[in-house]
Scaffold this active site. Structure first.
Site, PDB file in Angstrom:
ATOM      1  N   LYS A 241      15.457  -1.530  -3.308  1.00 38.65           N
ATOM      2  CA  LYS A 241      16.067  -0.960  -2.100  1.00 38.65           C
ATOM      3  C   LYS A 241      17.568  -1.045  -2.249  1.00 38.65           C
ATOM      4  O   LYS A 241      18.093  -1.974  -2.882  1.00 38.65           O
ATOM      5  CB  LYS A 241      15.621  -1.744  -0.867  1.00 38.65           C
TER       6      LYS A 241
HETATM    7  N1  GLU Z   1      12.597   4.588   2.239  1.00 34.36           N
HETATM    8  C1  GLU Z   1      11.189   4.867   2.204  1.00 34.36           C
HETATM    9  C2  GLU Z   1      10.392   3.577   2.289  1.00 34.36           C
HETATM   10  O1  GLU Z   1      10.856   2.571   2.788  1.00 34.36           O
HETATM   11  C3  GLU Z   1      10.812   5.738   1.021  1.00 34.36           C
HETATM   12  C4  GLU Z   1      11.087   5.155  -0.315  1.00 34.36           C
HETATM   13  C5  GLU Z   1      10.907   6.147  -1.471  1.00 34.36           C
HETATM   14  O2  GLU Z   1      10.511   7.268  -1.231  1.00 34.36           O
HETATM   15  O3  GLU Z   1      11.175   5.726  -2.587  1.00 34.36           O
HETATM   16  O4  GLU Z   1       9.242   3.532   1.960  1.00 34.36           O
END
Ligand code: GLU
Length: 441
Positions: free
Chosen positions: A127
Site C-alpha cells: 500500500k
Molecule cells: N485500493 C484497493 C484495495 O484496497 C484496490 C487495490 C488494487 O486494485 O490493487 O483493495
C-alpha cells in the site's frame, strides 16, 4: 489501564517482544496483525511464517519537493509499504489523504497480502500513500505531485514487481499520470507492457471494463452468495452506508438495482435519512455536484448518533478505517456488518457486535472486488486483450463466490468468526507456498 488480554493482543504482544519492537495496543497495525496472528494460531503454522508476516518486507518513505501554482514550494511526505510477495508481485492502492500515517499504510499493506491470498490472486500485498488533501490543490499541482511521487518510486514499482492502483483520494486520472511517468522512464523495448505498472487506469488507456465499480460489485456478489444461507435475500434488504465515494456510491447503486433499500448515508459532510428510501442514483449525481451528501433535498439531515442507531439489515462502512468504534457499536441495530472499507471496525466494537449476535463480513472478503478486477486489468495488459463488462463480471462473481465459500468452510472447520476464518484461509495458502518455496537462503 489493564493490558489487553484478548487472544489477538496476546498473539501480537508475543511476536512484538520477540522482535524487540515498540508496541501500543491502540495502534492500528498492532490490532490488525493481532487478529491475523490469532487466526494463524488456530492453524498449525510454523513460527517462521508468523515472524515473516509480522513485519512488512520493505517500508519506503519519501519527502518530495513540489512547486505550487503560486511559485511557492511544498514538501510532501509519501510512503510505499511492501508487505509480502511470496505469492507474486506486490499489489495495492495508493491513497492521498492529509492525515495518513506510516502505521496505517502498514496495516493496509498487510490486509492486501491477506486479501490477495484469500482470493487466490497471484499477488502479494502493498500500500502507498501521499500526505496531501487532493481536494485542496489544483489539477496541475495534483499532476506534478503524482509525477514526482512516481519518479521517486522509480524501480520500486513495475509490472512484475509492485503494481499500485487507486485507493481513497486517488482515481483513474492519477493512475494515468503514474503510468505515463513510468513509461517515460521505461526502456524502449518494454514500453508496451510498462503500462501494466498500475491498474485502475482509464478505459481508453489500458484500463479494464468494470474496474471503477469493481469493489462495490464484488461486495454485492459476496452478499448474493452468503445472504441466502443466513436466511436473507439482497432483494428487500434495507441498508445504510458510511461514505459515498467510489465504493459507497457503487455499492448503493448496485444494491438498489437488485431491490435493496438505502435508508441512511453518512459522509464527511453529514448524515441523511429517508424512511421511504434514498434514491442511490440521484444521490450519486448530487454528490458529484456538491462534494457530499449534506443538503440532499430528498432526505432529512440527522445526527451521527441517529445515523448509527437506524435499524437496518445491512450496515456498510465504505470510507476510512476505524469508523465503527465501541461507542457507535453500542447504538447500532443491524443484522450484518458488511465491511466495504478496509479495517473499519475497532476490536472493541467487533467484540460488542459479535456478542450482540451481529454477523461481520470482513473487509478482506467483501472489498476484494477492486483488486480482483485489477488482476484482470493486469492480465489483459499482458496479453493485449480487451474483455467486455459481462466477461469481467462473470469472472469477478466466480472469484468472490469462491472466496466466500472458502471463508465459510474455514469458519466451520475452526468454529470461529468469519474474520478469523478469512485470515486463516489466506494464511493456510501463504503457508503452503512457503512450504513449497522454502525460505531463502
Ligand atoms: N485500493 C484497493 C484495495 O484496497 C484496490 C487495490 C488494487 O486494485 O490493487 O483493495
Amino acid at each position: 489501564m489493564e493490558p489487553c488480554n484478548t487472544p489477538a493482543c496476546q498473539s501480537a504482544r508475543e511476536l512484538f517482544h520477540e522482535l524487540e519492537e515498540y508496541y501500543d495496543e491502540h495502534n492500528l497495525y498492532f490490532q490488525t496483525i493481532g487478529s491475523v496472528l490469532e487466526a494463524a494460531n488456530l492453524l498449525d503454522v510454523p513460527h517462521r511464517v508468523k515472524l515473516i508476516l509480522t513485519q512488512p518486507k520493505n517500508e519506503i518513505m519519501f519527502h518530495l519537493p513540489v512547486q505550487m501554482d503560486d511559485g511557492s514550494w511544498q514538501l510532501f511526505k509519501g510512503y510505499r509499504v511492501q508487505h509480502n510477495n511470496v505469492l507474486g508481485p506486490y499489489k495495492g492502492g495508493i491513497r492521498y489523504h492529509p492525515e495518513v500515517k506510516l502505521d496505517e499504510v502498514k496495516s493496509l499493506a498487510l490486509l492486501m497480502t491477506m486479501k490477495c491470498a484469500l482470493a487466490r490472486l497471484p499477488f502479494g500485498g502493498a500500500k502507498g500513500a501521499l500526505k496531501v488533501d487532493p481536494r485542496a490543490i489544483s489539477r496541475a499541482e495534483l499532476m506534478r505531485v503524482t509525477r514526482r511521487l512516481t519518479a521517486a518510486l522509480g524501480s520500486n514499482i513495475g509490472p512484475d514487481y509492485d503494481i499500485p492502483a487507486p485507493d481513497v483520494g486517488t482515481n483513474a486520472q492519477i493512475m494515468a499520470w503514474m503510468a505515463d511517468t513510468y513509461i517515460n522512464f521505461a526502456e524502449s523495448s518494454t514500453k508496451v507492457t510498462a503500462r501494466g505498472v498500475v491498474t485502475g487506469k482509464p478505459l481508453e488507456f489500458g484500463g479494464s471494463a468494470g474496474r471503477e465499480k469493481a469493489t462495490g460489485q464484488g461486495l454485492v456478489f459476496v452478499l448474493e452468495e452468503l445472504l441466502p444461507g443466513m436466511g436473507m435475500q439482497v432483494e428487500g434488504a434495507t441498508f445504510s452506508l458510511i461514505g459515498y465515494g467510489n465504493v459507497g456510491s457503487w455499492t448503493g447503486r448496485l444494491l438498489q438495482a437488485r431491490g435493496s433499500k438505502l435508508m441512511t448515508v453518512m459522509d464527511h459532510t453529514g448524515a441523511i435519512q429517508n424512511p421511504d428510501g434514498i434514491d442511490a442514483d440521484a444521490l450519486s449525481d448530487y454528490v458529484k455536484q456538491h462534494g457530499g451528501v449534506q443538503g440532499y433535498p430528498a432526505a432529512k439531515a440527522i445526527s451521527t448518533e441517529q445515523f448509527y442507531a437506524t435499524e437496518v439489515d445491512l450496515f456498510i462502512p465504505a470510507a476510512l478505517e476505524q469508523m465503527v468504534d465501541l461507542e457507535h457499536a453500542t447504538h447500532m441495530r443491524c443484522k450484518i456488518l458488511v465491511e466495504g472499507a478496509n479495517a473499519p471496525t475497532t476490536p472493541h466494537a467487533e467484540r460488542h457486535l459479535l456478542d450482540k449476535g451481529v454477523t461481520i463480513l470482513p473487509a478482506i472478503l467483501c472489498n476484494a472486488g477492486g483488486v480482483t478486477v485489477s488482476y484482470f486489468e493486469w492480465k489483459q495488459n499482458r496479453q493485449s486483450e480487451t474483455w467486455d463488462e459481462s466477461e469481467v463480471d462473470a469472472r469477478l462473481r466466480k472469484v468472490m463466490a469462491a472466496s466466500a465459500q472458502r471463508a465459510l468452510d474455514m469458519g466451520k472447520r475452526l468454529n470461529c468468526s468469519l474474520r478469523l476464518a478469512s485470515y486463516a484461509a489466506a494464511i493456510e495458502h501463504l503457508n503452503k507456498v512457503y512450504e513449497m518455496r522454502g525460505v531463502f537462503p
